[in-house]
Design a protein around this motif. Sequence first.
Motif, mmCIF file in Angstrom:
data_model
loop_
_atom_site.group_PDB
_atom_site.id
_atom_site.type_symbol
_atom_site.label_atom_id
_atom_site.label_comp_id
_atom_site.label_asym_id
_atom_site.label_seq_id
_atom_site.Cartn_x
_atom_site.Cartn_y
_atom_site.Cartn_z
ATOM 1 N N HIS A 182 0.828 -1.210 0.000
ATOM 2 C CA HIS A 182 0.000 0.000 0.000
ATOM 3 C C HIS A 182 0.863 1.261 0.000
ATOM 4 O O HIS A 182 0.647 2.189 -0.775
ATOM 5 C CB HIS A 182 -0.913 -0.046 1.230
ATOM 6 N N HIS A 208 -3.731 9.406 1.073
ATOM 7 C CA HIS A 208 -2.875 8.401 1.718
ATOM 8 C C HIS A 208 -1.997 9.006 2.806
ATOM 9 O O HIS A 208 -1.741 8.350 3.820
ATOM 10 C CB HIS A 208 -2.046 7.652 0.667
ATOM 11 N N TRP A 268 -13.397 6.180 -0.486
ATOM 12 C CA TRP A 268 -13.057 6.542 0.879
ATOM 13 C C TRP A 268 -14.303 6.917 1.667
ATOM 14 O O TRP A 268 -15.285 7.408 1.089
ATOM 15 C CB TRP A 268 -12.132 7.772 0.876
ATOM 16 N N ASP A 319 -9.561 4.143 3.814
ATOM 17 C CA ASP A 319 -9.370 3.742 2.430
ATOM 18 C C ASP A 319 -10.137 2.443 2.225
ATOM 19 O O ASP A 319 -9.850 1.438 2.883
ATOM 20 C CB ASP A 319 -7.857 3.517 2.218
ATOM 21 N N HIS A 339 -7.102 -2.566 -2.596
ATOM 22 C CA HIS A 339 -5.666 -2.672 -2.308
ATOM 23 C C HIS A 339 -5.361 -2.420 -0.827
ATOM 24 O O HIS A 339 -4.305 -2.778 -0.350
ATOM 25 C CB HIS A 339 -4.829 -1.755 -3.230
HETATM 26 FE FE LIG Z 1 -4.983 3.187 -0.864
#
Ligand SMILES: [Fe+2]
Length: 208
Positions: free
Chosen positions: A31, A86, A135, A169, A173
């Motif tokens: 990630h 992120h 998100w 998130d 992934h």
């Molecule tokens: Fe992500």
Amino acid sequence: MKETYPFKLKSLPYDYDALEPFIDKETMHYHHDKHHLAYVNNLNKALENYPELHDKTLIWLLQNLENLPEAIQTAVRNNGGGVLNHNLFFDGMTPASSKAPVGRLAEAINRDFGSFENFKETFKKAALGRFGSGWAWLVSDENGNLKIVSTANQDVPMNLRVNPILEIDVWEHAYYLKYQNRRAEYIDNWFNVIDWNKAEELYNNPIV
Ligand SMILES: [Fe+2]
């Protein structure tokens, strides 16, 4: 948040395995070292030939997407959003979570959602209800009122006219290696690693 081009990959504020067993080490490597790095590199690539944008902060770029050259609007929206989201996400977790909100934010959560339990339920619903990638967010307006919203892909909430406090998130992934399709279980586990001190800091000192 004052950082400008060229943007750099922020280091994690803890070890890759620090959030085990809730978020596994392998996921953190992929990630952060692959996905997050790609957003940083692609954002820099998009801005490379636009020196007039090299003194702009990431927040400015995301608040002014519609004023950017058309050729890079989508790239900045996706990759600039990816970088900001992120950065906030990784900084918003800690192995030493208080497991419950603190200080003024705790008071505001009780005021606006009735209780922490109600907040958790509503937040989880938003994170589960986001179809595909995206998100869920806890944000505050200019009066300090709280709201839960969700965004698609790497979009930021309301062009950052609201202040992000806490975000999860829900791209695959972020959880697929450990949880496969069990997004609800991932969300429940993520609640154990929330950095509530950081969240309160963002509530008290808005970044937008
Ligand atoms: Fe992500």
